[in-house]
Design an enzyme around this catalytic site. Structure first.
Site, PDB file in Angstrom:
ATOM      1  N   ASN A  61       0.810  -0.998  -0.258  1.00 45.42           N
ATOM      2  CA  ASN A  61       0.024  -0.088  -0.073  1.00 45.42           C
ATOM      3  C   ASN A  61       0.793   1.091   0.015  1.00 45.42           C
ATOM      4  OD1 ASN A  61       0.613  -0.829   2.798  1.00 45.42           O
ATOM      5  ND2 ASN A  61      -1.014   0.656   3.345  1.00 45.42           N
ATOM      6  N   GLU A  63       0.273   5.269   0.781  1.00 47.50           N
ATOM      7  CA  GLU A  63      -0.660   6.355   1.415  1.00 47.50           C
ATOM      8  C   GLU A  63      -0.012   7.777   0.751  1.00 47.50           C
ATOM      9  OE1 GLU A  63      -2.090   4.147   5.342  1.00 47.50           O
ATOM     10  OE2 GLU A  63      -0.931   5.936   5.504  1.00 47.50           O
ATOM     11  N   CYS A  72      -4.194   0.747  -2.480  1.00 51.08           N
ATOM     12  CA  CYS A  72      -4.148  -0.309  -1.817  1.00 51.08           C
ATOM     13  C   CYS A  72      -3.027  -1.375  -2.443  1.00 51.08           C
ATOM     14  CB  CYS A  72      -5.467  -1.408  -1.627  1.00 51.08           C
ATOM     15  SG  CYS A  72      -6.578  -0.434  -1.118  1.00 51.08           S
ATOM     16  N   GLU A  74      -3.031  -4.534  -3.147  1.00 53.77           N
ATOM     17  CA  GLU A  74      -3.608  -5.488  -4.205  1.00 53.77           C
ATOM     18  C   GLU A  74      -3.762  -4.874  -5.444  1.00 53.77           C
ATOM     19  OE1 GLU A  74      -4.837  -4.635  -1.159  1.00 53.77           O
ATOM     20  OE2 GLU A  74      -6.092  -6.300  -0.269  1.00 53.77           O
ATOM     21  N   CYS A 112     -10.461  -4.469   0.053  1.00 56.42           N
ATOM     22  CA  CYS A 112     -11.506  -3.426   0.370  1.00 56.42           C
ATOM     23  C   CYS A 112     -12.519  -3.883  -1.062  1.00 56.42           C
ATOM     24  CB  CYS A 112     -11.182  -2.103   0.355  1.00 56.42           C
ATOM     25  SG  CYS A 112     -10.334  -1.405  -1.270  1.00 56.42           S
ATOM     26  N   CYS A 115     -10.722  -3.103  -4.380  1.00 55.69           N
ATOM     27  CA  CYS A 115      -9.754  -4.132  -4.785  1.00 55.69           C
ATOM     28  C   CYS A 115     -10.573  -5.367  -5.238  1.00 55.69           C
ATOM     29  CB  CYS A 115      -8.730  -4.389  -3.617  1.00 55.69           C
ATOM     30  SG  CYS A 115      -7.617  -2.834  -3.496  1.00 55.69           S
TER      31      CYS A 115
END
Length: 161
Positions: A61, A63, A72, A74, A112, A115
């Site tokens: 990930n 940010e 993310c 993924e 999430c 994803c």
């Protein structure tokens, strides 16, 4: 009204029960948490996938102070794999996370919604289910397809209905 029940089937495995290629993905996903850039949430997520050609690709990930601009693990991993190896199906995806204390999470974390949709798109693109390995200290949940985590999914077929 008529109630509808959904049943999701998955397996719970110990690390030692995994095949060597799955252990390799779990190890890589856990390693990728170290490369995570998560100064705001301190929630470090790593992912690793195996392509149909046997290549393993990792990601983590990323940010940003402007939260919607982060990404993310993924999606970083999937997009990276497809940029490097276009037209190569994804076979298995492993996801691991460390909590704000820096410990690997006890219960596996799940992708999430965004994803899940991206994973589904790649299943549909290649007409190939993607096995999902969700890593936690209490064990590893193994799903045969993202469809188990995304019932009533929206696909390109939905556009024609």
């Amino acid at each position: 009204m008529k109630p509808i029940s959904l049943e999701i089937t998955c397996q719970l495995a110990e690390y030692s029960e995994l095949k060597s290629e799955d252990r390799e993905l779990v190890d890589k996903a856990m390693q990728m948490t170290e490369a995570s850039y998560a100064p705001y949430s301190n929630f470090h997520v790593g992912a690793a996938l195996r392509l149909a050609n046997g290549v393993v690709v990792g990601g983590c990930n990323q940010e940003n102070a402007v939260y919607p601009l982060g990404l993310c693990a993924e999606r970083v991993t999937i997009f990276s794999s497809q940029a490097q190896y276009p037209n190569t199906a994804i076979m298995t995806l492993a996801i691991a996370a460390r909590n704000t204390e820096g410990e690997f999470v006890t219960e596996p974390v799940s992708p999430c919604g965004s994803c899940r949709q991206v994973i589904l798109e790649h299943e549909m693109k290649y007409n190939q289910p993607i096995r999902i390995l969700l890593v936690g200290q209490k064990g590893i949940l193994i799903f045969d397809s993202i469809k188990d985590l995304l019932p009533f999914s929206f696909t390109s077929d939905s556009l024609d209905s």
